[in-house]
Design an enzyme around this catalytic site. Sequence first.
Site, PDB file in Angstrom:
ATOM      1  N   HIS A 153      -6.612  -0.869   8.426  1.00 22.22           N
ATOM      2  CA  HIS A 153      -5.524   0.005   8.994  1.00 22.22           C
ATOM      3  C   HIS A 153      -5.451   1.349   8.337  1.00 22.22           C
ATOM      4  CE1 HIS A 153      -3.668  -3.960   8.372  1.00 22.22           C
ATOM      5  NE2 HIS A 153      -3.484  -3.709   9.530  1.00 22.22           N
ATOM      6  N   GLU A 166      -2.233  -4.834  -1.565  1.00 23.49           N
ATOM      7  CA  GLU A 166      -2.029  -5.867  -0.473  1.00 23.49           C
ATOM      8  C   GLU A 166      -2.326  -7.422  -0.903  1.00 23.49           C
ATOM      9  OE1 GLU A 166       0.110  -5.342   2.058  1.00 23.49           O
ATOM     10  OE2 GLU A 166       0.380  -3.244   1.767  1.00 23.49           O
ATOM     11  N   ASP A 192      -2.893   3.416   7.987  1.00 21.46           N
ATOM     12  CA  ASP A 192      -1.582   3.814   7.115  1.00 21.46           C
ATOM     13  C   ASP A 192      -1.417   5.280   7.176  1.00 21.46           C
ATOM     14  OD1 ASP A 192      -1.843   1.246   6.561  1.00 21.46           O
ATOM     15  OD2 ASP A 192      -2.455   1.367   4.363  1.00 21.46           O
ATOM     16  N   ASP A 225      -9.831   0.054   4.364  1.00 24.50           N
ATOM     17  CA  ASP A 225      -8.636  -0.770   4.839  1.00 24.50           C
ATOM     18  C   ASP A 225      -8.914  -1.093   6.559  1.00 24.50           C
ATOM     19  OD1 ASP A 225      -5.821  -1.405   5.751  1.00 24.50           O
ATOM     20  OD2 ASP A 225      -5.270   0.211   4.309  1.00 24.50           O
ATOM     21  N   ASP A 268      -6.885  -6.048   2.805  1.00 22.48           N
ATOM     22  CA  ASP A 268      -7.238  -6.476   4.246  1.00 22.48           C
ATOM     23  C   ASP A 268      -8.295  -5.994   4.946  1.00 22.48           C
ATOM     24  OD1 ASP A 268      -6.107  -4.105   5.335  1.00 22.48           O
ATOM     25  OD2 ASP A 268      -3.989  -4.815   5.348  1.00 22.48           O
ATOM     26  N   ASP A 298      -7.454  -1.745   0.214  1.00 18.32           N
ATOM     27  CA  ASP A 298      -6.486  -2.597   0.810  1.00 18.32           C
ATOM     28  C   ASP A 298      -7.400  -3.827   0.798  1.00 18.32           C
ATOM     29  OD1 ASP A 298      -4.875  -4.122   2.477  1.00 18.32           O
ATOM     30  OD2 ASP A 298      -4.104  -2.354   3.292  1.00 18.32           O
ATOM     31  N   HIS A 317       0.691  -1.244   0.056  1.00 18.00           N
ATOM     32  CA  HIS A 317      -0.072  -0.122   0.111  1.00 18.00           C
ATOM     33  C   HIS A 317       0.783   1.287  -0.092  1.00 18.00           C
ATOM     34  CE1 HIS A 317      -4.389   1.069   1.021  1.00 18.00           C
ATOM     35  NE2 HIS A 317      -4.165   1.659   0.152  1.00 18.00           N
ATOM     36  N   HIS A 375       4.468   1.229   4.093  1.00 19.18           N
ATOM     37  CA  HIS A 375       3.088   0.785   3.687  1.00 19.18           C
ATOM     38  C   HIS A 375       2.111   1.354   4.892  1.00 19.18           C
ATOM     39  CE1 HIS A 375       2.029  -3.405   5.445  1.00 19.18           C
ATOM     40  NE2 HIS A 375       2.593  -2.870   6.142  1.00 19.18           N
TER      41      HIS A 375
HETATM   42  N1  LIG Z   1      -0.991  -1.295   4.294  1.00 14.85           N
HETATM   43  C1  LIG Z   1      -1.119  -1.955   5.345  1.00 14.85           C
HETATM   44  N2  LIG Z   1      -1.299  -3.399   5.405  1.00 14.85           N
HETATM   45  N3  LIG Z   1      -0.664  -1.533   6.458  1.00 14.85           N
HETATM   46  C2  LIG Z   1      -0.427  -2.141   7.785  1.00 14.85           C
HETATM   47  C3  LIG Z   1       0.014  -1.108   8.668  1.00 14.85           C
HETATM   48  C4  LIG Z   1       0.264  -1.880  10.252  1.00 14.85           C
HETATM   49  C5  LIG Z   1       0.998  -0.738  11.161  1.00 14.85           C
HETATM   50  N4  LIG Z   1      -0.111   0.294  11.601  1.00 14.85           N
HETATM   51  C6  LIG Z   1       2.283  -0.050  10.726  1.00 14.85           C
HETATM   52  O1  LIG Z   1       2.481   0.961  10.819  1.00 14.85           O
HETATM   53  O2  LIG Z   1       3.035  -1.161  10.357  1.00 14.85           O
HETATM   54 MN   LIG Z   2      -3.386  -0.515   3.658  1.00 16.99          MN
HETATM   55 MN   LIG Z   3      -4.387  -2.832   5.619  1.00 22.92          MN
END
Ligand SMILES: NC(=[NH2+])NCCC[C@H](N)C(=O)O
Ligand SMILES: [Mn+2]
Ligand SMILES: [Mn+2]
Length: 313
Positions: free
Chosen positions: A133, A280, A135, A131, A237, A235, A108, A148
């Site tokens: 998350h 992802e 990010d 998402d 996920d 994303d 991402h 990411h």
């Molecule tokens: N694009 C994603 N899947 N990001 C996951 C980020 C997880 C966590 N918040 C980090 O900063 O590492």
């Molecule tokens: Mn993401």
């Molecule tokens: Mn994510």
Amino acid sequence: MSTEYKFLKSKTVGLIGCPFSGGQSKNGVQNGPVRLVEYGLIEQLAEMNWKVEFSNQDHLQSLEPKDDPDIGKLKRPRYVSEVTRNVAQVVQDHVKKGNLALTLGGDHSLAMGTVFGTFSVHPDAVLIWIDAHADINTPETTESGNIHGCPVSFLMGIAGNVPGFEWLKPVLKSDRLVYIGLRDIDQPEKNILREHKIAAYSMHEVDKYGIGKVVEMALDRVNPKRDRPIHLSFDVDALDPSVAPSTGTPVRGGLTFREGHYICEAIHETGLLVAVDLMEVNPSLDDIDDVSVFETVTVGCSLVRCALGETLL
Ligand SMILES: NC(=[NH2+])NCCC[C@H](N)C(=O)O
Ligand SMILES: [Mn+2]
Ligand SMILES: [Mn+2]
């Protein structure tokens, strides 16, 4: 064209395959695009009467510098910067031509490039980020150092000055961004969301209001008159791991199969889409079985088809 898409010149999709994994630390996510294409995404879009201009970015991996020491906590900063700068250019070219830019990741961090590319053509666009998350970690707040987890802070200009990222001018205002699907946010990220009053609909709101209402509220927040171009960054996920298991940072309690598809369908219906990211999908994780990979790749393809106008009836 067309009544169907307000900001496109023709029903042409610029398909940008980005085999890139440098924004995180697990191997395999670079194989996402090739697997989505092997599964038949190009043919599926052609069948839906899209003209497909395939801009494969296989050269991205050759951009990895020999020497790329951490900057602060950030891992592989030069590689990420170089790749995303290239991606920004390709996305910008497609969006300028009036094509719909469809970027397949890859991790991402690529959204630094895709969103920058879109917003350099449409400064009044809005970003819808689907998402688990947020990010939105900054170089200061990231614990993992994986970029990411940081692209949104770079796009908003709250990441500070990171050498090599001078090209990435802040294009994203806090009131032009909305999240859906969140459920794994680091504490400093929660502070940033609150401080900048960023619109965010977590799984709690999805449960409380239902996905139909959430998408409507999200659009009302960032696009009240339904007149701004939309960049959708999805994303995989965001989906529950039971639906999309083959991804690097799965989090339980996610969107159902239908909730994910509904988001894409509803955003297609606005007629405002100019760019879509699908990120992802990692088809080559260690210890992942073939069925999990197949399910994730197929759901990725069908999310894209729904964003590009596939309907149930
Ligand atoms: N694009 C994603 N899947 N990001 C996951 C980020 C997880 C966590 N918040 C980090 O900063 O590492
Ligand atoms: Mn993401
Ligand atoms: Mn994510």
